[in-house]
Motif scaffolding. Structure first.
Motif, PDB file in Angstrom:
ATOM      1  N   THR A  48       0.834  -1.210   0.000  1.00  0.00           N
ATOM      2  CA  THR A  48       0.000   0.000   0.000  1.00  0.00           C
ATOM      3  C   THR A  48       0.860   1.248   0.000  1.00  0.00           C
ATOM      4  OG1 THR A  48      -1.784  -1.145   1.139  1.00  0.00           O
ATOM      5  CG2 THR A  48      -1.806   1.249   1.241  1.00  0.00           C
ATOM      6  N   PHE A  49       1.877   1.281   0.865  1.00  0.00           N
ATOM      7  CA  PHE A  49       2.751   2.450   0.954  1.00  0.00           C
ATOM      8  C   PHE A  49       3.493   2.704  -0.353  1.00  0.00           C
ATOM      9  CE2 PHE A  49       2.996   1.454   5.706  1.00  0.00           C
ATOM     10  CZ  PHE A  49       1.988   2.348   6.022  1.00  0.00           C
ATOM     11  N   GLN A  50       3.687   1.636  -1.136  1.00  0.00           N
ATOM     12  CA  GLN A  50       4.365   1.772  -2.422  1.00  0.00           C
ATOM     13  C   GLN A  50       3.399   2.133  -3.545  1.00  0.00           C
ATOM     14  OE1 GLN A  50       7.408  -1.394  -3.290  1.00  0.00           O
ATOM     15  NE2 GLN A  50       6.497  -2.312  -1.459  1.00  0.00           N
ATOM     16  N   GLY A  51       2.105   2.209  -3.230  1.00  0.00           N
ATOM     17  CA  GLY A  51       1.107   2.478  -4.252  1.00  0.00           C
ATOM     18  C   GLY A  51       0.769   1.258  -5.087  1.00  0.00           C
ATOM     19  N   ARG A  52       1.157   0.079  -4.615  1.00  0.00           N
ATOM     20  CA  ARG A  52       0.881  -1.172  -5.326  1.00  0.00           C
ATOM     21  C   ARG A  52      -0.413  -1.762  -4.765  1.00  0.00           C
ATOM     22  NH1 ARG A  52       6.394  -4.180  -4.555  1.00  0.00           N
ATOM     23  NH2 ARG A  52       5.419  -5.784  -5.816  1.00  0.00           N
ATOM     24  N   ASN A  53      -1.504  -1.056  -5.028  1.00  0.00           N
ATOM     25  CA  ASN A  53      -2.783  -1.386  -4.406  1.00  0.00           C
ATOM     26  C   ASN A  53      -3.337  -2.742  -4.814  1.00  0.00           C
ATOM     27  OD1 ASN A  53      -2.774   1.006  -2.947  1.00  0.00           O
ATOM     28  ND2 ASN A  53      -3.697   2.131  -4.635  1.00  0.00           N
ATOM     29  N   ASN A  54      -3.136  -3.156  -6.054  1.00  0.00           N
ATOM     30  CA  ASN A  54      -3.641  -4.464  -6.480  1.00  0.00           C
ATOM     31  C   ASN A  54      -2.991  -5.596  -5.684  1.00  0.00           C
ATOM     32  OD1 ASN A  54      -5.387  -3.361  -8.343  1.00  0.00           O
ATOM     33  ND2 ASN A  54      -3.975  -3.570 -10.059  1.00  0.00           N
ATOM     34  N   LYS A  55      -1.685  -5.496  -5.484  1.00  0.00           N
ATOM     35  CA  LYS A  55      -0.993  -6.522  -4.688  1.00  0.00           C
ATOM     36  C   LYS A  55      -1.445  -6.467  -3.238  1.00  0.00           C
ATOM     37  CE  LYS A  55       2.853  -8.341  -5.518  1.00  0.00           C
ATOM     38  NZ  LYS A  55       3.343  -9.460  -6.218  1.00  0.00           N
ATOM     39  N   ALA A  56      -1.652  -5.257  -2.706  1.00  0.00           N
ATOM     40  CA  ALA A  56      -2.111  -5.099  -1.328  1.00  0.00           C
ATOM     41  C   ALA A  56      -3.490  -5.714  -1.156  1.00  0.00           C
ATOM     42  CB  ALA A  56      -2.131  -3.624  -0.939  1.00  0.00           C
ATOM     43  N   ILE A  57      -4.389  -5.428  -2.081  1.00  0.00           N
ATOM     44  CA  ILE A  57      -5.750  -5.965  -2.003  1.00  0.00           C
ATOM     45  C   ILE A  57      -5.739  -7.482  -2.101  1.00  0.00           C
ATOM     46  CG2 ILE A  57      -7.956  -6.089  -3.247  1.00  0.00           C
ATOM     47  CD1 ILE A  57      -7.521  -3.052  -3.874  1.00  0.00           C
ATOM     48  N   SER A  58      -4.938  -8.010  -3.003  1.00  0.00           N
ATOM     49  CA  SER A  58      -4.832  -9.462  -3.151  1.00  0.00           C
ATOM     50  C   SER A  58      -4.338 -10.111  -1.861  1.00  0.00           C
ATOM     51  CB  SER A  58      -3.896  -9.790  -4.309  1.00  0.00           C
ATOM     52  OG  SER A  58      -3.702 -11.170  -4.403  1.00  0.00           O
ATOM     53  N   SER A  59      -3.309  -9.536  -1.258  1.00  0.00           N
ATOM     54  CA  SER A  59      -2.756 -10.062  -0.014  1.00  0.00           C
ATOM     55  C   SER A  59      -3.783  -9.980   1.116  1.00  0.00           C
ATOM     56  CB  SER A  59      -1.489  -9.298   0.360  1.00  0.00           C
ATOM     57  OG  SER A  59      -0.892  -9.837   1.503  1.00  0.00           O
ATOM     58  N   LEU A  60      -4.480  -8.858   1.210  1.00  0.00           N
ATOM     59  CA  LEU A  60      -5.501  -8.699   2.254  1.00  0.00           C
ATOM     60  C   LEU A  60      -6.670  -9.650   2.030  1.00  0.00           C
ATOM     61  CD1 LEU A  60      -5.528  -4.836   2.766  1.00  0.00           C
ATOM     62  CD2 LEU A  60      -4.736  -6.581   4.378  1.00  0.00           C
ATOM     63  N   ASN A  61      -7.089  -9.855   0.788  1.00  0.00           N
ATOM     64  CA  ASN A  61      -8.170 -10.802   0.508  1.00  0.00           C
ATOM     65  C   ASN A  61      -7.797 -12.213   0.937  1.00  0.00           C
ATOM     66  OD1 ASN A  61     -10.133  -9.050  -0.452  1.00  0.00           O
ATOM     67  ND2 ASN A  61      -9.425  -9.191  -2.564  1.00  0.00           N
ATOM     68  N   THR A  62      -6.569 -12.622   0.642  1.00  0.00           N
ATOM     69  CA  THR A  62      -6.098 -13.937   1.068  1.00  0.00           C
ATOM     70  C   THR A  62      -6.136 -14.037   2.587  1.00  0.00           C
ATOM     71  OG1 THR A  62      -4.665 -14.121  -0.867  1.00  0.00           O
ATOM     72  CG2 THR A  62      -4.156 -15.549   1.015  1.00  0.00           C
ATOM     73  N   CYS A  63      -5.658 -13.004   3.239  1.00  0.00           N
ATOM     74  CA  CYS A  63      -5.629 -12.968   4.703  1.00  0.00           C
ATOM     75  C   CYS A  63      -7.053 -13.074   5.266  1.00  0.00           C
ATOM     76  CB  CYS A  63      -4.956 -11.680   5.156  1.00  0.00           C
ATOM     77  SG  CYS A  63      -4.574 -11.630   6.905  1.00  0.00           S
ATOM     78  N   ILE A  64      -7.985 -12.332   4.706  1.00  0.00           N
ATOM     79  CA  ILE A  64      -9.376 -12.352   5.169  1.00  0.00           C
ATOM     80  C   ILE A  64      -9.991 -13.728   4.966  1.00  0.00           C
ATOM     81  CG2 ILE A  64     -11.697 -11.479   4.639  1.00  0.00           C
ATOM     82  CD1 ILE A  64     -10.307  -8.724   4.121  1.00  0.00           C
ATOM     83  N   GLN A  65      -9.769 -14.331   3.808  1.00  0.00           N
ATOM     84  CA  GLN A  65     -10.319 -15.655   3.534  1.00  0.00           C
ATOM     85  C   GLN A  65      -9.786 -16.700   4.514  1.00  0.00           C
ATOM     86  OE1 GLN A  65     -12.926 -16.254   1.557  1.00  0.00           O
ATOM     87  NE2 GLN A  65     -12.860 -14.032   1.284  1.00  0.00           N
ATOM     88  N   LEU A  66      -8.500 -16.632   4.802  1.00  0.00           N
ATOM     89  CA  LEU A  66      -7.915 -17.581   5.751  1.00  0.00           C
ATOM     90  C   LEU A  66      -8.465 -17.361   7.160  1.00  0.00           C
ATOM     91  CD1 LEU A  66      -4.248 -17.609   4.444  1.00  0.00           C
ATOM     92  CD2 LEU A  66      -5.850 -19.541   4.442  1.00  0.00           C
ATOM     93  N   ARG A  67      -8.623 -16.103   7.561  1.00  0.00           N
ATOM     94  CA  ARG A  67      -9.204 -15.820   8.877  1.00  0.00           C
ATOM     95  C   ARG A  67     -10.634 -16.353   8.961  1.00  0.00           C
ATOM     96  NH1 ARG A  67      -6.166 -12.082  12.143  1.00  0.00           N
ATOM     97  NH2 ARG A  67      -4.556 -11.098  10.899  1.00  0.00           N
ATOM     98  N   LYS A  68     -11.409 -16.211   7.902  1.00  0.00           N
ATOM     99  CA  LYS A  68     -12.777 -16.746   7.892  1.00  0.00           C
ATOM    100  C   LYS A  68     -12.776 -18.252   8.011  1.00  0.00           C
ATOM    101  CE  LYS A  68     -15.287 -13.077   5.579  1.00  0.00           C
ATOM    102  NZ  LYS A  68     -16.051 -12.665   4.398  1.00  0.00           N
ATOM    103  N   GLN A  69     -11.826 -18.917   7.332  1.00  0.00           N
ATOM    104  CA  GLN A  69     -11.720 -20.375   7.433  1.00  0.00           C
ATOM    105  C   GLN A  69     -11.434 -20.787   8.876  1.00  0.00           C
ATOM    106  OE1 GLN A  69      -8.782 -20.864   4.107  1.00  0.00           O
ATOM    107  NE2 GLN A  69      -9.820 -22.828   3.935  1.00  0.00           N
ATOM    108  N   ILE A  70     -10.569 -20.038   9.521  1.00  0.00           N
ATOM    109  CA  ILE A  70     -10.161 -20.379  10.882  1.00  0.00           C
ATOM    110  C   ILE A  70     -11.268 -20.064  11.884  1.00  0.00           C
ATOM    111  CG2 ILE A  70      -8.533 -19.817  12.731  1.00  0.00           C
ATOM    112  CD1 ILE A  70      -6.571 -19.039  10.393  1.00  0.00           C
ATOM    113  N   LEU A  71     -11.863 -18.881  11.752  1.00  0.00           N
ATOM    114  CA  LEU A  71     -12.821 -18.407  12.755  1.00  0.00           C
ATOM    115  C   LEU A  71     -14.265 -18.764  12.425  1.00  0.00           C
ATOM    116  CD1 LEU A  71     -11.267 -14.863  13.270  1.00  0.00           C
ATOM    117  CD2 LEU A  71     -10.956 -16.885  14.707  1.00  0.00           C
ATOM    118  N   GLY A  72     -14.547 -19.147  11.185  1.00  0.00           N
ATOM    119  CA  GLY A  72     -15.906 -19.480  10.789  1.00  0.00           C
ATOM    120  C   GLY A  72     -16.538 -18.361   9.991  1.00  0.00           C
ATOM    121  N   PRO A  73     -17.599 -18.668   9.229  1.00  0.00           N
ATOM    122  CA  PRO A  73     -18.199 -17.690   8.319  1.00  0.00           C
ATOM    123  C   PRO A  73     -18.884 -16.521   9.018  1.00  0.00           C
ATOM    124  CG  PRO A  73     -19.462 -19.728   8.335  1.00  0.00           C
ATOM    125  CD  PRO A  73     -18.226 -19.972   9.145  1.00  0.00           C
TER     126      PRO A  73
END
Length: 120
Positions: free
Chosen positions: A91-116
């Protein structure tokens, strides 16, 4: 006050020198896969981000994340924190697509762990 005091005072160079020294010592004594080594590396990456040294921050963020994935697994909270840190660097580098992709992966994994029904 240690490294934290230096960081809070904006004395990034002094904080960096101390963090490099600590990281090298911990790395030598405990090796790369030890949690304290990885935390030290993540702290140094944060200092690099604060100095706008994006390449160095990204390299450390990736190294910490990949090591935590290998040692702890992709779903471990520390690994997810590393993914989040890397997203901030993007994000700080202005590489928003990579940031969003990384955050989406993180969110999906957290949902798997914690439940829907969980909040992430």
């Amino acid at each position: 006050m240690g490294c934290e005091g230096d960081r809070n005072q904006g004395r990034w160079k002094e904080a960096e020198e101390l963090e490099v020294q600590v990281m090298e010592t911990i790395l030598r004594v405990l090796r790369e896969e030890h949690p304290d080594t990885l935390t030290s590396m993540a702290n140094l990456a944060w200092t690099y981000r604060n100095q706008e040294r994006w390449k160095e921050a990204e390299e450390l963020d990736v190294q910490v994340m990949e090591t935590r994935k290998r040692v702890l697994g992709e779903e471990h909270p520390d690994t997810l924190t590393s993914m989040n840190n890397l997203a901030f660097t993007f994000t700080f580098q202005g590489r928003n697509n990579k940031a969003i992709s990384s955050l989406n992966t993180c969110i999906q994994l957290r949902k798997q762990i914690l439940g829907p029904g969980s909040r992430t």
